[in-house]
Design a protein around this motif. Structure first.
Motif, PDB file in Angstrom:
ATOM      1  N   PRO A   1       0.852  -1.137  -0.076  1.00 11.49           N
ATOM      2  CA  PRO A   1       0.079   0.071   0.163  1.00 11.49           C
ATOM      3  C   PRO A   1       0.746   1.247   0.141  1.00 11.49           C
ATOM      4  CG  PRO A   1      -0.809  -1.597   1.599  1.00 11.49           C
ATOM      5  CD  PRO A   1       0.554  -2.034   1.174  1.00 11.49           C
ATOM      6  N   ALA A   2       0.172   2.218  -0.617  1.00 11.72           N
ATOM      7  CA  ALA A   2       0.916   3.456  -0.918  1.00 11.72           C
ATOM      8  C   ALA A   2       1.580   4.264   0.364  1.00 11.72           C
ATOM      9  CB  ALA A   2       0.378   4.640  -1.827  1.00 11.72           C
ATOM     10  N   GLU A   3       0.843   3.992   1.421  1.00  7.07           N
ATOM     11  CA  GLU A   3       1.151   4.599   2.648  1.00  7.07           C
ATOM     12  C   GLU A   3       2.289   4.018   3.283  1.00  7.07           C
ATOM     13  OE1 GLU A   3      -1.632   3.563   1.967  1.00  7.07           O
ATOM     14  OE2 GLU A   3      -2.236   2.353   3.959  1.00  7.07           O
ATOM     15  N   VAL A   4       2.708   2.994   2.831  1.00  6.08           N
ATOM     16  CA  VAL A   4       3.963   2.428   3.707  1.00  6.08           C
ATOM     17  C   VAL A   4       5.369   3.248   3.195  1.00  6.08           C
ATOM     18  CG1 VAL A   4       5.265   0.188   4.012  1.00  6.08           C
ATOM     19  CG2 VAL A   4       2.739   0.107   3.972  1.00  6.08           C
ATOM     20  N   GLU A   5       5.942   3.554   4.369  1.00  4.89           N
ATOM     21  CA  GLU A   5       7.147   4.362   4.174  1.00  4.89           C
ATOM     22  C   GLU A   5       8.527   3.509   4.179  1.00  4.89           C
ATOM     23  OE1 GLU A   5       6.789   7.682   6.559  1.00  4.89           O
ATOM     24  OE2 GLU A   5       5.218   8.645   5.449  1.00  4.89           O
ATOM     25  N   ILE A   6       8.304   2.224   4.921  1.00  2.00           N
ATOM     26  CA  ILE A   6       9.594   1.425   4.970  1.00  2.00           C
ATOM     27  C   ILE A   6       9.517   0.267   4.380  1.00  2.00           C
ATOM     28  CG2 ILE A   6      11.244   0.861   6.644  1.00  2.00           C
ATOM     29  CD1 ILE A   6      10.819   3.230   8.677  1.00  2.00           C
ATOM     30  N   VAL A   7      10.507  -0.097   3.609  1.00  2.00           N
ATOM     31  CA  VAL A   7      10.306  -1.490   2.965  1.00  2.00           C
ATOM     32  C   VAL A   7      11.457  -2.354   3.373  1.00  2.00           C
ATOM     33  CG1 VAL A   7      10.000  -2.886   0.823  1.00  2.00           C
ATOM     34  CG2 VAL A   7       8.598  -0.619   1.209  1.00  2.00           C
ATOM     35  N   LEU A   8      11.461  -3.672   3.896  1.00  2.00           N
ATOM     36  CA  LEU A   8      12.502  -4.340   3.956  1.00  2.00           C
ATOM     37  C   LEU A   8      12.391  -5.317   2.847  1.00  2.00           C
ATOM     38  CD1 LEU A   8      12.263  -5.210   7.775  1.00  2.00           C
ATOM     39  CD2 LEU A   8      13.408  -3.341   6.630  1.00  2.00           C
ATOM     40  N   VAL A   9      13.481  -5.832   2.372  1.00  2.00           N
ATOM     41  CA  VAL A   9      13.635  -7.061   1.226  1.00  2.00           C
ATOM     42  C   VAL A   9      14.191  -8.123   1.939  1.00  2.00           C
ATOM     43  CG1 VAL A   9      14.194  -7.661  -1.004  1.00  2.00           C
ATOM     44  CG2 VAL A   9      13.276  -5.402  -0.328  1.00  2.00           C
ATOM     45  N   HIS A  10      13.734  -9.156   2.111  1.00  2.00           N
ATOM     46  CA  HIS A  10      14.457 -10.305   2.594  1.00  2.00           C
ATOM     47  C   HIS A  10      14.216 -11.650   2.035  1.00  2.00           C
ATOM     48  CE1 HIS A  10      16.025 -13.088   5.690  1.00  2.00           C
ATOM     49  NE2 HIS A  10      14.818 -13.713   5.947  1.00  2.00           N
ATOM     50  N   ASP A  11      15.493 -12.463   1.481  1.00  2.00           N
ATOM     51  CA  ASP A  11      15.461 -13.661   0.827  1.00  2.00           C
ATOM     52  C   ASP A  11      14.811 -14.804   1.750  1.00  2.00           C
ATOM     53  OD1 ASP A  11      17.162 -12.479  -1.195  1.00  2.00           O
ATOM     54  OD2 ASP A  11      18.789 -13.026  -0.089  1.00  2.00           O
ATOM     55  N   ALA A  12      13.951 -15.459   0.778  1.00  2.03           N
ATOM     56  CA  ALA A  12      13.280 -16.858   1.404  1.00  2.03           C
ATOM     57  C   ALA A  12      14.433 -17.625   1.808  1.00  2.03           C
ATOM     58  CB  ALA A  12      12.180 -17.240   0.478  1.00  2.03           C
ATOM     59  N   ALA A  13      15.492 -17.390   1.033  1.00  2.00           N
ATOM     60  CA  ALA A  13      16.502 -18.439   1.161  1.00  2.00           C
ATOM     61  C   ALA A  13      17.421 -18.363   2.688  1.00  2.00           C
ATOM     62  CB  ALA A  13      17.675 -18.346  -0.224  1.00  2.00           C
ATOM     63  N   ARG A  14      17.117 -17.144   3.383  1.00  2.00           N
ATOM     64  CA  ARG A  14      17.775 -16.972   4.591  1.00  2.00           C
ATOM     65  C   ARG A  14      16.794 -17.138   5.667  1.00  2.00           C
ATOM     66  NH1 ARG A  14      22.577 -14.143   3.327  1.00  2.00           N
ATOM     67  NH2 ARG A  14      22.713 -13.317   1.385  1.00  2.00           N
ATOM     68  N   PRO A  15      16.388 -18.520   6.116  1.00  3.80           N
ATOM     69  CA  PRO A  15      15.345 -18.860   7.029  1.00  3.80           C
ATOM     70  C   PRO A  15      15.637 -18.539   8.504  1.00  3.80           C
ATOM     71  CG  PRO A  15      16.576 -20.833   6.196  1.00  3.80           C
ATOM     72  CD  PRO A  15      17.217 -19.628   5.558  1.00  3.80           C
ATOM     73  N   LEU A  16      16.917 -18.196   8.796  1.00  2.74           N
ATOM     74  CA  LEU A  16      17.360 -18.373  10.145  1.00  2.74           C
ATOM     75  C   LEU A  16      17.644 -16.849  10.493  1.00  2.74           C
ATOM     76  CD1 LEU A  16      19.215 -21.849  10.512  1.00  2.74           C
ATOM     77  CD2 LEU A  16      16.919 -21.227  11.111  1.00  2.74           C
ATOM     78  N   VAL A  17      17.480 -15.984   9.853  1.00  5.07           N
ATOM     79  CA  VAL A  17      17.716 -14.486  10.230  1.00  5.07           C
ATOM     80  C   VAL A  17      17.108 -14.231  11.650  1.00  5.07           C
ATOM     81  CG1 VAL A  17      15.878 -13.366   9.232  1.00  5.07           C
ATOM     82  CG2 VAL A  17      17.992 -12.308   9.571  1.00  5.07           C
ATOM     83  N   PRO A  18      18.021 -13.920  12.745  1.00  2.00           N
ATOM     84  CA  PRO A  18      17.542 -13.460  14.014  1.00  2.00           C
ATOM     85  C   PRO A  18      16.665 -12.285  14.014  1.00  2.00           C
ATOM     86  CG  PRO A  18      19.700 -13.888  13.956  1.00  2.00           C
ATOM     87  CD  PRO A  18      19.450 -13.759  12.471  1.00  2.00           C
ATOM     88  N   VAL A  19      15.566 -12.268  14.698  1.00  2.00           N
ATOM     89  CA  VAL A  19      14.795 -11.010  14.629  1.00  2.00           C
ATOM     90  C   VAL A  19      15.515  -9.773  15.052  1.00  2.00           C
ATOM     91  CG1 VAL A  19      14.055 -11.189  17.217  1.00  2.00           C
ATOM     92  CG2 VAL A  19      12.540 -10.292  15.394  1.00  2.00           C
ATOM     93  N   GLU A  20      16.511  -9.806  15.893  1.00  2.31           N
ATOM     94  CA  GLU A  20      17.212  -8.817  16.135  1.00  2.31           C
ATOM     95  C   GLU A  20      17.980  -8.007  14.750  1.00  2.31           C
ATOM     96  OE1 GLU A  20      17.689 -11.483  17.579  1.00  2.31           O
ATOM     97  OE2 GLU A  20      17.010 -11.154  19.667  1.00  2.31           O
ATOM     98  N   VAL A  21      18.246  -8.903  13.935  1.00  6.37           N
ATOM     99  CA  VAL A  21      18.722  -8.101  12.575  1.00  6.37           C
ATOM    100  C   VAL A  21      17.762  -7.266  12.028  1.00  6.37           C
ATOM    101  CG1 VAL A  21      19.800  -8.629  10.139  1.00  6.37           C
ATOM    102  CG2 VAL A  21      20.589  -9.774  12.367  1.00  6.37           C
ATOM    103  N   VAL A  22      16.579  -8.049  11.953  1.00  5.40           N
ATOM    104  CA  VAL A  22      15.468  -7.467  11.299  1.00  5.40           C
ATOM    105  C   VAL A  22      14.891  -6.144  11.992  1.00  5.40           C
ATOM    106  CG1 VAL A  22      12.963  -7.727  10.758  1.00  5.40           C
ATOM    107  CG2 VAL A  22      14.248  -9.890  10.765  1.00  5.40           C
ATOM    108  N   ASP A  23      15.087  -6.173  13.311  1.00  6.16           N
ATOM    109  CA  ASP A  23      14.546  -4.994  14.187  1.00  6.16           C
ATOM    110  C   ASP A  23      15.715  -3.553  13.850  1.00  6.16           C
ATOM    111  OD1 ASP A  23      12.314  -6.210  15.297  1.00  6.16           O
ATOM    112  OD2 ASP A  23      13.610  -6.861  17.073  1.00  6.16           O
ATOM    113  N   ALA A  24      16.790  -4.170  13.760  1.00  7.68           N
ATOM    114  CA  ALA A  24      18.227  -3.128  13.422  1.00  7.68           C
ATOM    115  C   ALA A  24      18.061  -2.601  12.215  1.00  7.68           C
ATOM    116  CB  ALA A  24      19.580  -4.020  13.833  1.00  7.68           C
ATOM    117  N   VAL A  25      17.797  -3.262  11.224  1.00  2.25           N
ATOM    118  CA  VAL A  25      17.704  -2.761  10.044  1.00  2.25           C
ATOM    119  C   VAL A  25      16.565  -1.862   9.831  1.00  2.25           C
ATOM    120  CG1 VAL A  25      17.199  -3.457   7.411  1.00  2.25           C
ATOM    121  CG2 VAL A  25      18.711  -4.559   8.712  1.00  2.25           C
ATOM    122  N   ALA A  26      15.231  -2.275  10.369  1.00  2.00           N
ATOM    123  CA  ALA A  26      13.977  -1.312  10.280  1.00  2.00           C
ATOM    124  C   ALA A  26      14.429  -0.293  11.208  1.00  2.00           C
ATOM    125  CB  ALA A  26      12.936  -1.987  11.047  1.00  2.00           C
ATOM    126  N   ALA A  27      15.018  -0.246  12.130  1.00  2.25           N
ATOM    127  CA  ALA A  27      15.315   0.881  13.194  1.00  2.25           C
ATOM    128  C   ALA A  27      16.411   1.962  12.474  1.00  2.25           C
ATOM    129  CB  ALA A  27      15.933   0.356  14.432  1.00  2.25           C
TER     130      ALA A  27
END
Ligand code: CTP
Ligand code: MG
Length: 240
Positions: free
Chosen positions: A96-122
């Motif tokens: 949706p157009a109003e979303v201002e932050i987008v993450l792109v994550h490979d399906a092929a990286r199944p074990l990424v820790p949530v801390e990495v997701v959080d740190a990138v978004a932050a």
């Protein structure tokens, strides 16, 4: 601002060897894609996940996500494309157009820790237009004159301390990501650019600024059969 995530999952997994598309191959009895989507959905920074599935596998992927208990989350599935870049572009178009932050994550990286997701978004929330998680290299790297199968003359050896191995999720201001994908499409139509293997590479190509934040060794990409062996071991250790 809550982020949306695009998960390119439309690849065939040629390097993993014969079998189902890589995203649907199992790790601990659960498809890689389901692990990857769960890892994103676990982050409070992520409000929507868009999966770019193999074009002939959209219904199958929808069923798979439902059967693994992800039907309560805001998850959409679209048909992916012939290249990773195209799959990301198609996924991005479903946000949706109003979303201002987008993450792109490979399906092929199944074990990424949530801390990495959080740190990138932050880091995007804090003002960066493009953010990549990365780790230092263990191996020394040499540039060579490619000569498949034969001896390859070495050109030089970059200083390893300045190199990083890049992972996902990569995070972007949505505007930036959409703009560079649009430009890449236009330039491709105008006559072949060398392919870029990650989204941040497109930002670099068009003059944007990309920053690196610490990644994690468990965010490695399942590419070859040995990676699946390692992933099974990491998962078993987590479950122990
Ligand atoms: N990908 C995609 N659409 C494509 C090609 C790749 O969505 N046309 C996705 C893959 O599903 C994967 C991610 O991009 O989640 C990273 O790509 P890679 O590891 O290269 O996966 P594959 O292309 O499937 O593997 P291979 O290159 O060995 O065929
Ligand atoms: Mg590939």
């Amino acid at each position: 601002a809550v982020a949306a995530a695009v998960v390119p999952a439309a690849g065939r997994g040629e390097r993993l060897g014969p079998g189902a598309p890589k995203a649907l191959r199992e790790l601990g009895g659960v498809p890689l894609l389901v692990h990857a989507v769960r890892a994103l959905a676990r982050s409070r920074a992520v409000g929507l996940v868009v999966v770019a599935a193999p074009a002939d596998g959209v219904a199958e992927v929808v069923g798979l996500l439902d059967s693994h208990g992800l039907d309560g989350k805001d998850i959409r599935v679209v048909a992916g494309g012939a290249t990773r870049q195209e799959s990301v572009r198609l996924g991005l178009a479903a946000i949706p157009a109003e979303v201002e932050i987008v993450l792109v994550h490979d399906a092929a990286r199944p074990l990424v820790p949530v801390e990495v997701v959080d740190a990138v978004a932050a880091a995007v929330r804090a003002g960066a237009e493009a953010v990549v998680p990365a780790v230092p290299l263990a191996d020394t790297v040499k540039r060579v004159e490619p000569n498949r199968g034969g001896p390859e003359p070495v050109l030089d050896t970059p200083d390893r301390s300045t190199l990083r191995a890049v992972q996902t999720p990569q995070g972007f201001r949505r505007e930036t990501l959409a703009e560079v994908h649009e430009k890449a499409l236009t330039e491709e139509a105008a006559g072949g650019l060398p392919p870029v293997t990650d989204d941040a590479g497109l930002v670099e190509r068009f003059g944007g600024r990309v920053v690196v934040v610490p990644g994690h060794e468990e965010a490695f990409k399942v590419t070859r059969p040995l990676d699946l062996v390692l992933a099974e071991a990491v998962l078993a250790r987590r479950r122990a």
